[in-house]
Design a protein around this motif. Structure first.
Motif, PDB file in Angstrom:
ATOM      1  N   PHE A 135      53.847  -2.945  30.595  1.00 49.30           N
ATOM      2  CA  PHE A 135      53.261  -2.030  31.587  1.00 49.30           C
ATOM      3  C   PHE A 135      51.787  -2.376  31.770  1.00 49.30           C
ATOM      4  N   ARG A 145      47.506   1.140  34.067  1.00 53.15           N
ATOM      5  CA  ARG A 145      47.816   2.509  34.505  1.00 53.15           C
ATOM      6  C   ARG A 145      49.231   2.921  34.112  1.00 53.15           C
ATOM      7  N   TYR A 184      52.007   1.476  34.957  1.00 55.40           N
ATOM      8  CA  TYR A 184      53.076   1.066  35.869  1.00 55.40           C
ATOM      9  C   TYR A 184      53.765  -0.155  35.262  1.00 55.40           C
ATOM     10  N   HIS A 203      55.718  -3.819  39.096  1.00 54.45           N
ATOM     11  CA  HIS A 203      55.470  -2.858  40.179  1.00 54.45           C
ATOM     12  C   HIS A 203      54.623  -3.512  41.271  1.00 54.45           C
ATOM     13  N   HIS A 224      54.257   8.984  37.711  1.00 50.61           N
ATOM     14  CA  HIS A 224      54.724   7.582  37.767  1.00 50.61           C
ATOM     15  C   HIS A 224      55.153   7.052  36.404  1.00 50.61           C
ATOM     16  N   ALA A 233      60.370   3.239  34.771  1.00 50.70           N
ATOM     17  CA  ALA A 233      59.065   3.742  34.315  1.00 50.70           C
ATOM     18  C   ALA A 233      59.038   3.781  32.787  1.00 50.70           C
TER      19      ALA A 233
END
Lengths: 236, 236
Positions: free
Chosen positions: A225, A228, A230, A234, B150, B156
């Motif tokens: 990830f 942030r 995400y 993404h 998110h 996620a």
């Protein structure tokens, strides 16, 4: 290994308690150090509240996780929490031993999680999942339930047991960085014969003896990830 | 409608409490009857134990669900449980209002579930899911959490929130026969502006005003399974 067994059953003669006793005996027999927290016997208070801090960073408005973070820094956690936290930090392996109540832990054990897994030590900021504060330690869930094994799994009436246990296995134990081993499950316990219970005890003992070879379950790693949080695939 | 709001937050000035207050005001404004159980204010005892029965069917060995079943029949449930059960049976809609603790309910609310959703009334034998004892009533979960939106959903970091809530939505509320409405979720609450909180309050009010039109979530129905609870497509 240092092992902490957190046990939560209201009946001292229960089969769940026999699993706890067997784990103590087996692990000590293997040369491990074992501590226990028998939550019912300790009359453990499961309710997270303002009383969990000997002094408050903000006495006007309680944000529980923020007070935990300050409480850790300034040594202001209530004594019962501090005692359990010390055992947890000492342990290389945490075993949660309980009967499944509503596809989840009994409230007294949920309150051990709520109060002892403090922000600032066990997690906080970007320290969660593989970066969690308890990384390097392992966790095993050993549970008993009333349902039969065929009621769980893909297409079964309750779906996979691991899906029901997701907030515990992933959202709690993996979240704080623990390597989570596959749960040990004793099915249909109130309704089975003594012989069948004996089979579960033998299976649990064999499991405990081979624990150090067990592969952990897979959970997210923060490197997958971005800053942030995400997913790195993404479009942003 | 008769509405029971079960509320669990340790800070009376919290945003979660504001959601509760708004629900009371909005639902009463629509002409509904509202009762509340403010678990922290009531000093609710969350620990399921032998003390939950004024007399025991089996004083030698506690099987909690069996004692519930006998306790219901012979009116031997502890007064605090009986009081909550009466409110629950009166209600057409149950609202659980809480901050998400470890992707789950706070221990004080888990203990309301453990103690109040008694076997013999809420479920038992083949009375679960669409055949559950509370069939015909509805349930709404309204929750606050620290994470951002998110961080939840397919792919996620935490996966879909509904998957984390599975033991609550499916394993508890749907299990006892309640029609479970989609949860109301206020994201990232400790970190957002007053204006953003105002937006959540307005969104919740609109949601409450349209509640009777909301479609319930889908869960298993017993007719999809055979007498032994195997899926009807199972080869046996």
């Amino acid at each position: 290994m240092n092992v902490l067994i957190v046990h939560a059953h209201p009946e001292p003669q229960s089969f769940t308690t026999a699993l706890r006793d067997l784990a103590v005996e087996t692990l000590q027999g293997l040369g491990h150090q074992v501590q226990q927290s028998d939550l019912y016997a300790m009359n453990w208070n499961p309710v997270a509240s303002a009383a969990d801090f000997t002094e408050r960073a903000n006495p006007e408005y309680l944000v529980y996780a923020l007070e935990q973070r300050e409480g850790v820094k300034s040594d202001r956690l209530a004594a019962d929490i501090r005692g359990e936290l010390d055992k947890l930090l000492w342990a290389d392996l945490l075993i949660l031993n309980f009967p499944l109540y509503w596809f989840s832990v009994p409230a007294i054990l949920k309150g051990w999680i709520d109060r002892v897994l403090v922000s600032g030590i066990c997690y906080g900021g970007k320290r969660f999942y593989d970066q969690g504060g308890l990384a390097g330690k392992k966790a095993l869930v050993s549970l008993t339930l009333g349902g039969r094994e065929h009621m769980f799994g893909e297409g079964a009436i309750h779906g996979p047991l691991e899906d029901m246990l997701r907030p515990l296995l992933r959202g709690t134990l993996a979240y704080v960085g623990l390597e989570v081993l596959p749960p040990f499950v004793a099915w249909h316990v109130p309704y089975i014969s003594d012989a069948a219970r004996g089979d579960f005890l033998r299976a649990y003992q064999a499991r405990l003896q081979g624990l150090e070879q067990d592969a952990a379950l897979e959970f997210p790693r923060l490197e997958q990830f971005d800053e942030r949080l995400y997913p790195r695939t993404h479009p942003l």
